[in-house]
Design a protein around this motif. Structure first.
Motif, PDB file in Angstrom:
ATOM      1  N   ASP A 192       1.366  -5.993 -16.207  1.00 21.64           N
ATOM      2  CA  ASP A 192       2.193  -7.158 -16.492  1.00 21.64           C
ATOM      3  C   ASP A 192       3.579  -7.041 -15.863  1.00 21.64           C
ATOM      4  OD1 ASP A 192       3.293  -5.211 -18.120  1.00 21.64           O
ATOM      5  OD2 ASP A 192       3.414  -6.475 -19.898  1.00 21.64           O
ATOM      6  N   GLU A 193       3.830  -5.956 -15.125  1.00 29.01           N
ATOM      7  CA  GLU A 193       5.086  -5.790 -14.399  1.00 29.01           C
ATOM      8  C   GLU A 193       4.904  -5.846 -12.890  1.00 29.01           C
ATOM      9  OE1 GLU A 193       7.123  -2.808 -17.734  1.00 29.01           O
ATOM     10  OE2 GLU A 193       6.396  -2.010 -15.825  1.00 29.01           O
ATOM     11  N   MET A 194       3.668  -5.660 -12.394  1.00 28.05           N
ATOM     12  CA  MET A 194       3.454  -5.536 -10.956  1.00 28.05           C
ATOM     13  C   MET A 194       2.699  -6.733 -10.373  1.00 28.05           C
ATOM     14  SD  MET A 194       0.381  -2.711 -10.808  1.00 28.05           S
ATOM     15  CE  MET A 194      -0.112  -3.263  -9.176  1.00 28.05           C
ATOM     16  N   HIS A 195       2.868  -7.887 -10.986  1.00 30.86           N
ATOM     17  CA  HIS A 195       2.190  -9.082 -10.481  1.00 30.86           C
ATOM     18  C   HIS A 195       3.135  -9.900  -9.597  1.00 30.86           C
ATOM     19  CE1 HIS A 195       4.426 -11.598 -13.339  1.00 30.86           C
ATOM     20  NE2 HIS A 195       4.184 -10.649 -14.235  1.00 30.86           N
ATOM     21  N   LEU A 212       5.665  -2.501  -6.819  1.00 29.18           N
ATOM     22  CA  LEU A 212       5.919  -1.321  -7.631  1.00 29.18           C
ATOM     23  C   LEU A 212       4.942  -0.205  -7.271  1.00 29.18           C
ATOM     24  CD1 LEU A 212       6.557  -2.766 -11.209  1.00 29.18           C
ATOM     25  CD2 LEU A 212       8.233  -1.658  -9.724  1.00 29.18           C
ATOM     26  N   GLU A 213       5.444   1.009  -7.240  1.00 30.78           N
ATOM     27  CA  GLU A 213       4.612   2.176  -6.993  1.00 30.78           C
ATOM     28  C   GLU A 213       4.551   3.030  -8.264  1.00 30.78           C
ATOM     29  OE1 GLU A 213       5.611   4.217  -3.404  1.00 30.78           O
ATOM     30  OE2 GLU A 213       5.419   2.407  -2.168  1.00 30.78           O
ATOM     31  N   PRO A 214       3.668   4.009  -8.300  1.00 30.45           N
ATOM     32  CA  PRO A 214       3.494   4.771  -9.541  1.00 30.45           C
ATOM     33  C   PRO A 214       4.714   5.609  -9.908  1.00 30.45           C
ATOM     34  CG  PRO A 214       1.587   5.039  -8.094  1.00 30.45           C
ATOM     35  CD  PRO A 214       2.656   4.362  -7.293  1.00 30.45           C
ATOM     36  N   LYS A 215       4.840   5.853 -11.198  1.00 31.15           N
ATOM     37  CA  LYS A 215       5.760   6.872 -11.686  1.00 31.15           C
ATOM     38  C   LYS A 215       5.175   8.243 -11.329  1.00 31.15           C
ATOM     39  CE  LYS A 215       5.658   3.629 -15.374  1.00 31.15           C
ATOM     40  NZ  LYS A 215       5.141   3.374 -16.715  1.00 31.15           N
ATOM     41  N   GLU A 216       6.045   9.202 -11.113  1.00 31.13           N
ATOM     42  CA  GLU A 216       5.590  10.519 -10.698  1.00 31.13           C
ATOM     43  C   GLU A 216       6.140  11.589 -11.634  1.00 31.13           C
ATOM     44  OE1 GLU A 216       6.947  11.012  -6.714  1.00 31.13           O
ATOM     45  OE2 GLU A 216       5.642   9.428  -5.884  1.00 31.13           O
ATOM     46  N   ASP A 243       0.840  -1.193   0.000  1.00 34.09           N
ATOM     47  CA  ASP A 243       0.000   0.000   0.000  1.00 34.09           C
ATOM     48  C   ASP A 243       0.876   1.243   0.000  1.00 34.09           C
ATOM     49  OD1 ASP A 243       0.292   0.999   2.949  1.00 34.09           O
ATOM     50  OD2 ASP A 243      -0.172  -1.131   3.123  1.00 34.09           O
ATOM     51  N   TYR A 244       0.321   2.331  -0.486  1.00 37.23           N
ATOM     52  CA  TYR A 244       1.036   3.596  -0.558  1.00 37.23           C
ATOM     53  C   TYR A 244       0.010   4.711  -0.747  1.00 37.23           C
ATOM     54  CZ  TYR A 244       0.296   2.659  -5.522  1.00 37.23           C
ATOM     55  OH  TYR A 244      -0.271   2.363  -6.729  1.00 37.23           O
ATOM     56  N   SER A 245       0.457   5.941  -0.659  1.00 34.92           N
ATOM     57  CA  SER A 245      -0.435   7.079  -0.849  1.00 34.92           C
ATOM     58  C   SER A 245       0.298   8.175  -1.608  1.00 34.92           C
ATOM     59  CB  SER A 245      -0.953   7.605   0.487  1.00 34.92           C
ATOM     60  OG  SER A 245       0.127   8.009   1.313  1.00 34.92           O
ATOM     61  N   THR A 267      19.787 -13.761  -6.798  1.00 34.75           N
ATOM     62  CA  THR A 267      19.779 -12.639  -7.743  1.00 34.75           C
ATOM     63  C   THR A 267      18.354 -12.480  -8.258  1.00 34.75           C
ATOM     64  OG1 THR A 267      22.067 -13.060  -8.400  1.00 34.75           O
ATOM     65  CG2 THR A 267      20.712 -11.713  -9.873  1.00 34.75           C
ATOM     66  N   ARG A 268      17.734 -11.352  -7.920  1.00 29.76           N
ATOM     67  CA  ARG A 268      16.344 -11.081  -8.289  1.00 29.76           C
ATOM     68  C   ARG A 268      16.330 -10.149  -9.506  1.00 29.76           C
ATOM     69  NH1 ARG A 268      11.220 -10.641  -9.148  1.00 29.76           N
ATOM     70  NH2 ARG A 268       9.728 -10.372  -7.447  1.00 29.76           N
ATOM     71  N   SER A 269      15.607 -10.537 -10.550  1.00 38.41           N
ATOM     72  CA  SER A 269      15.459  -9.717 -11.755  1.00 38.41           C
ATOM     73  C   SER A 269      13.997  -9.303 -11.884  1.00 38.41           C
ATOM     74  CB  SER A 269      15.889 -10.496 -13.004  1.00 38.41           C
ATOM     75  OG  SER A 269      17.238 -10.898 -12.905  1.00 38.41           O
ATOM     76  N   SER A 270      13.766  -7.992 -11.859  1.00 28.92           N
ATOM     77  CA  SER A 270      12.395  -7.493 -11.978  1.00 28.92           C
ATOM     78  C   SER A 270      12.441  -6.009 -12.302  1.00 28.92           C
ATOM     79  CB  SER A 270      11.614  -7.724 -10.674  1.00 28.92           C
ATOM     80  OG  SER A 270      12.063  -6.838  -9.667  1.00 28.92           O
ATOM     81  N   LYS A 271      11.274  -5.420 -12.404  1.00 30.10           N
ATOM     82  CA  LYS A 271      11.163  -3.979 -12.537  1.00 30.10           C
ATOM     83  C   LYS A 271      11.223  -3.341 -11.151  1.00 30.10           C
ATOM     84  CE  LYS A 271      10.300  -3.872 -17.040  1.00 30.10           C
ATOM     85  NZ  LYS A 271      11.107  -3.130 -18.031  1.00 30.10           N
ATOM     86  N   VAL A 272      11.841  -2.140 -11.079  1.00 33.54           N
ATOM     87  CA  VAL A 272      11.913  -1.380  -9.829  1.00 33.54           C
ATOM     88  C   VAL A 272      11.675   0.099 -10.124  1.00 33.54           C
ATOM     89  CG1 VAL A 272      13.536  -3.005  -8.744  1.00 33.54           C
ATOM     90  CG2 VAL A 272      14.417  -1.021 -10.011  1.00 33.54           C
ATOM     91  N   ASN A 273      11.255   0.830  -9.098  1.00 29.29           N
ATOM     92  CA  ASN A 273      11.166   2.284  -9.208  1.00 29.29           C
ATOM     93  C   ASN A 273      12.544   2.893  -9.045  1.00 29.29           C
ATOM     94  OD1 ASN A 273       8.252   1.618  -7.719  1.00 29.29           O
ATOM     95  ND2 ASN A 273       8.151   3.230  -9.272  1.00 29.29           N
ATOM     96  N   GLY A 274      12.852   3.854  -9.882  1.00 32.37           N
ATOM     97  CA  GLY A 274      14.146   4.517  -9.761  1.00 32.37           C
ATOM     98  C   GLY A 274      14.432   5.363 -10.981  1.00 32.37           C
ATOM     99  N   GLY A 275      15.463   6.174 -10.888  1.00 31.21           N
ATOM    100  CA  GLY A 275      15.821   7.024 -12.008  1.00 31.21           C
ATOM    101  C   GLY A 275      14.943   8.254 -12.080  1.00 31.21           C
ATOM    102  N   ASP A 276      15.379   9.220 -12.858  1.00 32.82           N
ATOM    103  CA  ASP A 276      14.614  10.448 -13.004  1.00 32.82           C
ATOM    104  C   ASP A 276      15.006  11.130 -14.314  1.00 32.82           C
ATOM    105  OD1 ASP A 276      17.116  11.497 -12.503  1.00 32.82           O
ATOM    106  OD2 ASP A 276      16.661  12.042 -10.440  1.00 32.82           O
ATOM    107  N   GLY A 277      14.391  12.260 -14.560  1.00 36.26           N
ATOM    108  CA  GLY A 277      14.689  13.001 -15.779  1.00 36.26           C
ATOM    109  C   GLY A 277      13.611  14.015 -16.067  1.00 36.26           C
TER     110      GLY A 277
END
Length: 930
Positions: free
Chosen positions: A664-667, A695-699, A630-632, A759-769
């Motif tokens: 298909d990335e957050m299951h 995974l949490e939303p992109k902002e 959960d998140y807000s 070794t875990r391979s998945s999508k993660v939140n990170g990076g910016d621009g």
């Protein structure tokens, strides 16, 4: 210079998205106290005026399209209409505009709503495929480029809202019939395909009980053909020639496709206003969607095949390092007769009630329920000259690239239309399945891995969404704010995907009877032509009939391949939101200022159920998984409009926005393996890959600045700058996780204590621009130049987008769906019932999502495209011909220049992944209004 300040009535009409040209013109006349000529225009020009007024009187930065009547949007597809709006473009899917990008962001970064309510989707993700929705039953579309706190959907790119008609606003009875005949420019590419189709719509709008009850109903049926000549490559491996390394064709899978999209849709709206204070609306939408595809072609192995490459035949382009022409001797191919059926059923119900308690207070209640179920049944049927790699007659095949992006032409020596030569069965040893080999006793025999005579992909999707909203508003009496709005909303969504595949084996196949089978006479369909790639004719047969009549045995691929379990999952989201928003109606320094300021609080509880799958001794072992998170988010927004004078407006918008992760990335489905012998490059013996349910939303924090000049009822000029500061994007990552206590799936024993990380391979939140750009748009009626040009006009836009985005490791990243240049142009003439227009939409290169192996989403490099359409028509209303007053006719040509869809593999323009030629489409339409 006279100034004006829009009244609450004007603002309310604009906010509701129902401001008509006549209403706003009358309102302006009252406000300005001068004489204003109210110009009555109909048809395409009428829809242009409606769209301009929606944009002009909105409190946000929006784009809009409007229909004169149900069934009369300017294009035959919702996506095609949307793609002409400034800053928007569409990606074609099987020749039809389907996925819409907004200001450089793909369809997954924008939200789609129907009458203000978020929509389910038939794909694996959130992005809506707009060919599901018929334009014939929509009254308009509004694209919100800047958000407000009261919008019930989230998207960094914006929100696309499709709208149905409000029958009480229509004010008259309307009964309309629309019919359209459709034909492709290609003759039938497959003998059992279609090159002709039809679509028809009947709509009814009426008011009853002294205009206190209104009803709108529309039914649309469509059978739309689409055909394609497609070049498709396997890839381009390196090969060595005289000590130098060059790229060569690995293999190709060209084919001809004939598709028929059948869609039945029904829309119902019931509106009741028993008194001046209460308004209630019930709406329902039902869509039955069936897309049938027939595909025939020849898979041609080359560098990755069994033949011997004749190096004397090589033609090398030294500049690109690519072998543009070559011959392989002793090559065996796979002749494919494929069939695919994609079915979807959508149902949506909504109820809205608005009640004015008194002159100051009003309340609103809204509830909806939507659901879509989608199934795919995609059959691959193989045939050739002999079973397995070593049997059957081989061919000598050459290829030559012509220097463009159209793929290669082949030469060959065999006749692939000979039913005695080409027979059913697996001509290459592709059936590397332990379950298949065990079933037929093929291990350690000459026929090992030869029992795959075809394959069926059968993924299913179910998506359900329920929403509730309770809101209130109060009129304010002060010099800064006209109204305050606040409310609560709740969304409950569940999406389920089930992935499965089936190996096909001829029912009479055994180790004692391993041969091929001639196609039975009753299933033969003559031949299909592959002349467009030089392969001549090939056999054509009824694959679906053979499968349905039991000519093949089926075996689940999920028994031996864990990918189906890792692609099967359930994702749930419960979203609770609270918002407060103040509508601005002020005057600063003598300049009227309108807009809104607000804040939205969004609380999300997400969970996913799936599988943890391992492969042990060739068989799949799985256990259930269940992950919650959960998140807000707090999302402030500000929209300001400065009315410089009666024609000119400057808008400013600032907001924080989010886009939720792709489903298909957050299951919670993952694949686990343990190598007891050797660690990986991270020093771990365990490896885990799959989805990430946390995974949490992109902002993004966005800013918009727009200048608008409404110099005519039909004309405006707009220039906009936009900027988004992006954070928490989603990227691939490899990282360590603790697996203490996890047992070796093969032995059931605990590994040594020093092997407790994986070794875990998945999508993660990170990076910016950041992403930034500008838009220029113009609607220009030529009558402003001279009255003799009345009826002539143009609509044009140009968008330029740039980005600078890095992943969490500082590597540059290119946003999917981003074209750095987007252009649209429509030139039209409409007067005295006659109308003609031509339209162009253009986009530069971009990265786009397509369906890959097993219908998993795959990203590829897609070349830019320029698509031209044209339409002519005549409305007999002013013809003076008795009995024809309510008749109108149109003729359209889509994709006039036969622009192909092209994707590349790598940077070399010769290394074509896909070249899809759809030809043109012709449509002849008739509309009759009672």
């Amino acid at each position: 210079m006279s100034m004006f300040k829009p009244s609450i009535l004007t603002l309310a009409l604009a906010a509701a998205g129902i401001t008509s040209f006549a209403a706003t013109a009358a309102e302006e006349k009252q406000l300005k106290n001068d004489d204003v000529e109210v110009i009555e225009v109909k048809g395409f020009r009428g829809s242009v005026v409606e769209s301009i007024n929606t944009k002009r009187f909105s409190t946000q930065v929006v784009e809009s399209i409007s229909a004169e009547d149900i069934g009369k949007l300017p294009d035959s597809s919702i996506a095609e209409s949307i793609a002409r709006l400034p800053g928007l473009t569409a990606q074609r899917l099987d020749g039809r505009a389907s996925r819409v990008s907004v200001r450089g962001f793909s369809e997954n970064e924008s939200a789609t709503t129907f009458n203000g309510r978020e929509q389910v989707s038939i794909g694996d993700n959130r992005g809506v495929e707009f060919d599901l929705y018929p334009s014939e039953i929509m009254s308009g579309v509004t694209v919100y480029k800047t958000p407000s706190a009261g919008i019930e959907a989230e998207g960094i790119a914006g929100v696309i809202d499709m709208q149905t008609v409000k029958p009480l606003s229509k004010g008259e009875q309307v009964i309309m019939f629309n019919g359209q005949y459709e034909q492709t420019s290609f003759d039938k590419l497959n003998p059992d395909g279609d090159d002709k189709g039809f679509r028809g719509t009947v709509s009814y709008i009426d008011q009853f009980a002294d205009d206190t009850i209104g009803v709108a109903f529309a039914y649309n049926t469509m059978s739309s053909p689409n055909q394609e000549k497609r070049w498709n490559s396997w890839g381009y491996p390196d090969t060595e020639v005289d000590g130098q390394t060059y790229s060569i064709l690995g293999g190709a899978k060209p084919f001809v496709r004939s598709s028929t999209l059948e869609r039945d849709s029904a829309m119902l709206v019931v509106e009741a206003a028993p008194n001046d204070r209460l308004n209630m609306t019930f709406d329902a939408l039902y869509v039955d969607f069936n897309d049938e595809k027939i595909l025939r072609g020849i898979e041609v192995p080359f560098a990755w095949g069994q033949g011997t490459r004749d190096k004397d035949s090589f033609v090398i382009d030294e500049q690109s390092g690519f072998i543009t022409s070559a011959i392989t001797e002793g090559q065996r191919v796979v002749v494919r007769n494929d069939y695919e059926e994609r079915k979807a059923e959508l149902s949506q119900f909504g109820f809205n009630a608005k009640y004015d308690i008194n002159d100051d207070w009003s309340i609103e209640f809204d509830a909806s329920r939507s659901k879509v179920d989608r199934t795919i049944w995609s059959i691959e049927s193989y045939s050739g000259t002999g079973r397995g790699d070593a049997n059957g007659i081989a061919d000598n095949i050459g290829y030559a690239f012509d220097g463009g992006n159209t793929g290669a032409q082949f030469t060959h020596e065999l006749d692939y239309s000979d039913y005695d030569l080409i027979q059913l069965g697996g001509p290459l040893s592709w059936g590397g399945s332990a379950a298949l080999n065990n079933k037929y006793g093929l291990n350690d025999t000459a026929y090992q891995n030869t029992a795959q005579d075809g394959f069926i992909n059968a993924p299913e999707i179910s998506d359900e969404l329920s929403t509730l909203k309770l809101a209130a508003s109060k009129v304010l009496e002060n010099e800064y704010f006209s109204r305050i709005n606040f409310g609560l909303s709740y969304r409950d969504r569940e999406k389920v995907k089930q992935s499965e595949g089936y190996f096909m084996t001829l029912k009479d196949f055994s180790l004692d009877n391993p041969g091929m089978v001639s196609v039975p006479e009753q299933y033969r369909l003559d031949s299909a032509s592959l002349d467009f790639i030089g392969m001549g004719d090939m056999i054509a047969y009824d694959t679906n009939g053979l499968v349905n009549d039991g000519y093949y045995d089926l075996l689940q691929e999920s028994l031996t391949d864990q990918k189906h379990l890792t692609r099967s999952w359930t994702v749930q989201e419960e979203v609770t939101a609270a918002f407060i928003q103040a509508d601005i109606n002020a005057e600063i320094g003598g300049i009227p200022v309108t807009g809104n300021v607000g804040i939205r609080y969004v609380r999300t509880e997400q969970s996913s159920q799936g599988f943890e799958a391992s492969n042990i001794n060739g068989l799949v072992v799985a256990s259930p998984t269940d992950v919650s998170h959960d998140y807000s988010n707090v999302l402030p927004s500000l929209n300001l409009s400065f009315a410089i004078d009666q024609e000119q407006t400057i808008r400013f918008g600032a907001a924080k926005t989010i886009s939720r992760a792709r489903l298909d990335e957050m299951h919670a489905s993952i694949e686990t393996s343990y190598n007891s012998e050797k660690p990986d490059e991270n020093g771990n013996y365990w490896s885990i890959s799959g989805g990430n349910a946390e995974l949490e939303p992109k902002e993004a924090t966005g800013f918009d600045l727009t200048y608008e000049n409404y110099f005519d009822a039909e004309g405006y000029f707009s220039a906009a700058l936009f900027y988004k500061d992006i954070d928490q994007w989603i990227f691939d990552e490899r990282y360590d996780v603790d697996v203490t206590g996890k047992e070796d799936p093969a032995t059931g024993e605990l590994p040594p204590a020093d092997r407790n990380t994986a070794t875990r391979s998945s999508k993660v939140n990170g990076g910016d621009g950041s992403l930034w750009g500008y838009e220029l748009s113009l609607s220009f009626p030529f009558s402003v130049l001279h009255e003799s040009l009345e009826g002539f006009g143009l609509i044009a836009s140009h968008t330029s987008v740039e980005q600078d985005l890095q992943d969490q490791n500082g590597n540059d990243y290119e946003l999917p769906g981003l074209s750095d240049k987007i252009d649209s142009l429509t030139v039209y003439f409409e007067r005295n019932g006659f109308q003609a227009r031509t339209s162009m939409r253009k986009r530069s290169d971009f990265k786009g999502d397509i369906y890959g192996s097993g219908f998993a989403t795959q990203q590829v490099d897609i070349l830019g495209e320029t698509i031209w359409d044209a339409q002519v028509g005549y409305d007999f209303a002013d013809s003076g011909i008795a009995g024809f007053e309510n008749l109108s006719m149109t003729f359209q040509i889509q994709n006039i220049t036969e622009e192909a869809f092209t994707s590349l593999q790598g940077d070399n323009a010769l290394q074509v992944r896909d070249y899809q030629d759809y030809g043109r489409t012709y449509l002849l339409g008739v509309s009759y209004k009672l």
